[in-house]
Scaffold this active site. Sequence first.
Site, PDB file in Angstrom:
ATOM      1  N   HIS A   1      23.409  22.024   1.998  1.00 47.99           N
ATOM      2  CA  HIS A   1      22.742  21.033   2.846  1.00 47.99           C
ATOM      3  C   HIS A   1      23.699  20.211   3.693  1.00 47.99           C
ATOM      4  O   HIS A   1      23.331  19.753   4.766  1.00 47.99           O
ATOM      5  CB  HIS A   1      21.910  20.071   1.983  1.00 47.99           C
ATOM      6  CG  HIS A   1      20.635  20.679   1.485  1.00 47.99           C
ATOM      7  ND1 HIS A   1      19.569  19.929   1.073  1.00 47.99           N
ATOM      8  CD2 HIS A   1      20.264  21.980   1.342  1.00 47.99           C
ATOM      9  CE1 HIS A   1      18.573  20.736   0.694  1.00 47.99           C
ATOM     10  NE2 HIS A   1      18.983  21.996   0.835  1.00 47.99           N
TER      11      HIS A   1
ATOM     12  N   HIS B   1      49.738  12.652  -8.062  1.00 45.45           N
ATOM     13  CA  HIS B   1      50.325  12.902  -9.398  1.00 45.45           C
ATOM     14  C   HIS B   1      49.245  13.082 -10.460  1.00 45.45           C
ATOM     15  O   HIS B   1      49.386  13.896 -11.362  1.00 45.45           O
ATOM     16  CB  HIS B   1      51.247  11.736  -9.782  1.00 45.45           C
ATOM     17  CG  HIS B   1      50.576  10.401  -9.668  1.00 45.45           C
ATOM     18  ND1 HIS B   1      50.284   9.823  -8.444  1.00 45.45           N
ATOM     19  CD2 HIS B   1      50.086   9.553 -10.607  1.00 45.45           C
ATOM     20  CE1 HIS B   1      49.670   8.667  -8.644  1.00 45.45           C
ATOM     21  NE2 HIS B   1      49.527   8.487  -9.955  1.00 45.45           N
TER      22      HIS B   1
ATOM     23  N   ARG C   1      17.224  21.921  10.428  1.00 47.05           N
ATOM     24  CA  ARG C   1      17.243  20.502  10.048  1.00 47.05           C
ATOM     25  C   ARG C   1      18.566  20.097   9.388  1.00 47.05           C
ATOM     26  O   ARG C   1      19.042  18.976   9.586  1.00 47.05           O
ATOM     27  CB  ARG C   1      16.053  20.142   9.150  1.00 47.05           C
ATOM     28  CG  ARG C   1      16.119  20.657   7.726  1.00 47.05           C
ATOM     29  CD  ARG C   1      14.813  20.351   6.986  1.00 47.05           C
ATOM     30  NE  ARG C   1      14.922  20.560   5.551  1.00 47.05           N
ATOM     31  CZ  ARG C   1      14.897  21.747   4.936  1.00 47.05           C
ATOM     32  NH1 ARG C   1      14.797  22.866   5.643  1.00 47.05           N
ATOM     33  NH2 ARG C   1      14.976  21.823   3.621  1.00 47.05           N
TER      34      ARG C   1
HETATM   35  C1  RB5 Z   1      46.037   7.184  -9.623  1.00 46.73           C
HETATM   36  O1  RB5 Z   1      46.338   6.406 -10.723  1.00 46.73           O
HETATM   37  C2  RB5 Z   1      44.559   7.091  -9.305  1.00 46.73           C
HETATM   38  O2  RB5 Z   1      44.210   5.801  -8.922  1.00 46.73           O
HETATM   39  C3  RB5 Z   1      44.179   8.092  -8.230  1.00 46.73           C
HETATM   40  O3  RB5 Z   1      44.567   9.357  -8.629  1.00 46.73           O
HETATM   41  C4  RB5 Z   1      42.716   8.256  -7.909  1.00 46.73           C
HETATM   42  O4  RB5 Z   1      41.949   8.330  -9.071  1.00 46.73           O
HETATM   43  C5  RB5 Z   1      42.162   7.359  -6.920  1.00 46.73           C
HETATM   44  O5  RB5 Z   1      41.013   7.528  -6.486  1.00 46.73           O
END
Ligand code: RB5
Length: 145
Positions: free
Chosen positions: A98, A9, A133
């Site tokens: 890399h 979200h 490498r």
């Molecule tokens: C959501 O609130 C947040 O924790 C998530 O999107 C993210 O940033 C986690 O790494």
Amino acid sequence: MEVFIGSDHAGYALKSAVKDHLEKKDIKVTDLGAFSTDSVDYPDITREVCEKVLEYPGSFGIMICGTGQGSAMTANRLKGIRAALCDTEFLAEQARKHNHANVLCLGERSTDQDLALKLVDIFLETQPDPDERHKRRVDKIDTVC
Ligand code: RB5
């Protein structure tokens, strides 16, 4: 070029912008959600994106959450995934050159949209450095752990 894109979200708005940006360039983008700003757990979508990248060799993943951190942590648990959390042009370039990264992680809350689109372009356009490498080190990622 084929790109699998996902977000939670907190990355939904930036995901929509990245998707539009790539489609304008005629790049094939498959959107694996989220499809709204309703709360979802980033590991679930990250896993879907990474499984597609592993299924289609040569494809790329882009995963966006609030910071990109949780997406990167999750993605790098899957063998064969090399996910890079990038917030500078230098990191996006080096991740490909890399580290032969195949998943780009971005944070909607930490990277502004114009920069994020630039990072996407650099990531997708930069070729892996063919020097032996780098290949040796990249191969070791999957063997030493
Ligand atoms: C959501 O609130 C947040 O924790 C998530 O999107 C993210 O940033 C986690 O790494």
